[in-house]
Design a protein around this motif. Structure first.
Motif, PDB file in Angstrom:
ATOM      1  N   ALA A  71       0.833  -1.197   0.000  1.00 19.75           N
ATOM      2  CA  ALA A  71       0.000   0.000   0.000  1.00 19.75           C
ATOM      3  C   ALA A  71       0.871   1.252   0.000  1.00 19.75           C
ATOM      4  N   ARG A  72       0.547   2.187  -0.869  1.00 21.01           N
ATOM      5  CA  ARG A  72       1.316   3.430  -0.953  1.00 21.01           C
ATOM      6  C   ARG A  72       1.304   4.158   0.396  1.00 21.01           C
ATOM      7  N   ALA A  73       0.179   4.133   1.073  1.00 22.69           N
ATOM      8  CA  ALA A  73       0.092   4.819   2.361  1.00 22.69           C
ATOM      9  C   ALA A  73       1.087   4.246   3.361  1.00 22.69           C
ATOM     10  N   ASP A  74       1.277   2.921   3.339  1.00 25.58           N
ATOM     11  CA  ASP A  74       2.233   2.294   4.249  1.00 25.58           C
ATOM     12  C   ASP A  74       3.660   2.706   3.910  1.00 25.58           C
ATOM     13  N   ASN A  75       3.983   2.736   2.613  1.00 19.84           N
ATOM     14  CA  ASN A  75       5.324   3.160   2.212  1.00 19.84           C
ATOM     15  C   ASN A  75       5.587   4.615   2.580  1.00 19.84           C
ATOM     16  N   LEU A  76       4.593   5.477   2.347  1.00 24.34           N
ATOM     17  CA  LEU A  76       4.776   6.893   2.673  1.00 24.34           C
ATOM     18  C   LEU A  76       4.940   7.084   4.175  1.00 24.34           C
ATOM     19  N   ALA A  77       4.224   6.294   4.957  1.00 21.13           N
ATOM     20  CA  ALA A  77       4.371   6.386   6.412  1.00 21.13           C
ATOM     21  C   ALA A  77       5.770   5.981   6.843  1.00 21.13           C
ATOM     22  N   GLU A 125       8.894   4.090  -3.657  1.00 17.49           N
ATOM     23  CA  GLU A 125       7.837   4.949  -4.185  1.00 17.49           C
ATOM     24  C   GLU A 125       8.409   5.976  -5.155  1.00 17.49           C
TER      25      GLU A 125
END
Length: 263
Positions: free
Chosen positions: A106-112, A177
């Motif tokens: 998930a992109r959100a997990d990578n950004l976090a 990312e």
């Protein structure tokens, strides 16, 4: 000694089901091209809904030899299909005769992960890279050094199948990312440039962003303006440059030599 590995699905019906699942998922999933990519993806917790092998027994024997920690997982995943079937599903069949599909993190997990405060390992930034194989090699290096992640700017998709192939499935061992320069995580940015200070006189902080320009044109003006420090690698006069992955490897090694957080 009795082999206690689970047999896994091996029937013709299971093969047909697996091929149908592949065709349904192929457009949205990450292609894991070859045994080593599948091994690393499984080892680092990827969601692998389908994995195929031309010779399942040989693939499991290879796992026994090189990656016994994932043998049980692979035994439960791998489905044997004829070679001509697998060749019809992948752009180029890997010499190991293995291919799989995985869900992209998930992109959100990578950004976090990339934006976490007080990061303990650097983020590698590739500024507008052009070569897919080089990008994959960098991700493999970053995973090996335990870097927080790899960020690319520009048009290159760091999850392109050729990049994943070059990274040997280690995209799942670090956060990967694509971001614009203005979206980069916070932290001191050290940009590699021939005009910078010699890296041998610097200690790179654990929360640094380590930025590298493209193979063709170097750092963009936008990223250079964002940099807190320009850094140069030692190089013999009249040698024009290092390969991108070599530069990343040298820089991460220098960081690791002065950090207690390095592997």
């Amino acid at each position: 000694m009795r082999d206690e590995r689970p047999e896994g699905p091996r029937s013709a019906g299971a093969a047909e089901d697996a091929v149908r699942a592949w065709r349904r998922l192929a457009d949205s999933a990450v292609l894991l091209d070859g045994f080593h990519a599948l091994k690393h993806a499984v080892r680092f917790g990827a969601d692998v809904p389908v994995a195929l092998a031309v010779d399942r027994a040989s693939a499991l024997a290879l796992a026994d030899e090189l990656a016994p920690d994932v043998v049980r997982d692979l035994a439960g995943l791998l489905v044997e299909v004829p070679g001509e079937v697998l060749r019809g599903l992948v752009p180029r069949l890997h010499p190991t005769g293995v291919a799989a599909l995985a869900g992209r993190p998930a992109r959100a997990d990578n950004l976090a992960a990339l934006g976490r405060q007080a990061r303990t390992t650097p983020v590698v930034v590739l500024d507008n890279p052009r070569n897919l194989g080089n990008a994959g090699a960098v991700i493999r290096l970053a995973a090996g050094y335990g870097a927080t992640g790899v960020v690319t700017t520009g048009d290159l998709d760091p999850w392109h199948p050729t990049v994943v192939r070059g990274g040997a499935g280690l995209h799942f061992a670090t956060a990967v990312e694509r971001l614009a320069v203005e979206e980069l995580p916070s932290g001191p940015l050290y940009a590699l440039d021939p005009e910078g200070a010699d890296i041998r006189g610097l200690k790179l902080p654990d929360d640094a962003l380590l930025a590298f320009g493209s193979e063709r044109s170097g750092l963009s003006a936008e990223l250079r303006a964002r940099a807190d420090q320009l850094v140069s690698l030692p190089m013999r006069p009249q040698v024009s440059s290092y390969n991108l992955a070599t530069s990343v490897g040298m820089t991460l090694f220098h960081w690791s030599a002065h950090s207690t957080n390095a592997p």
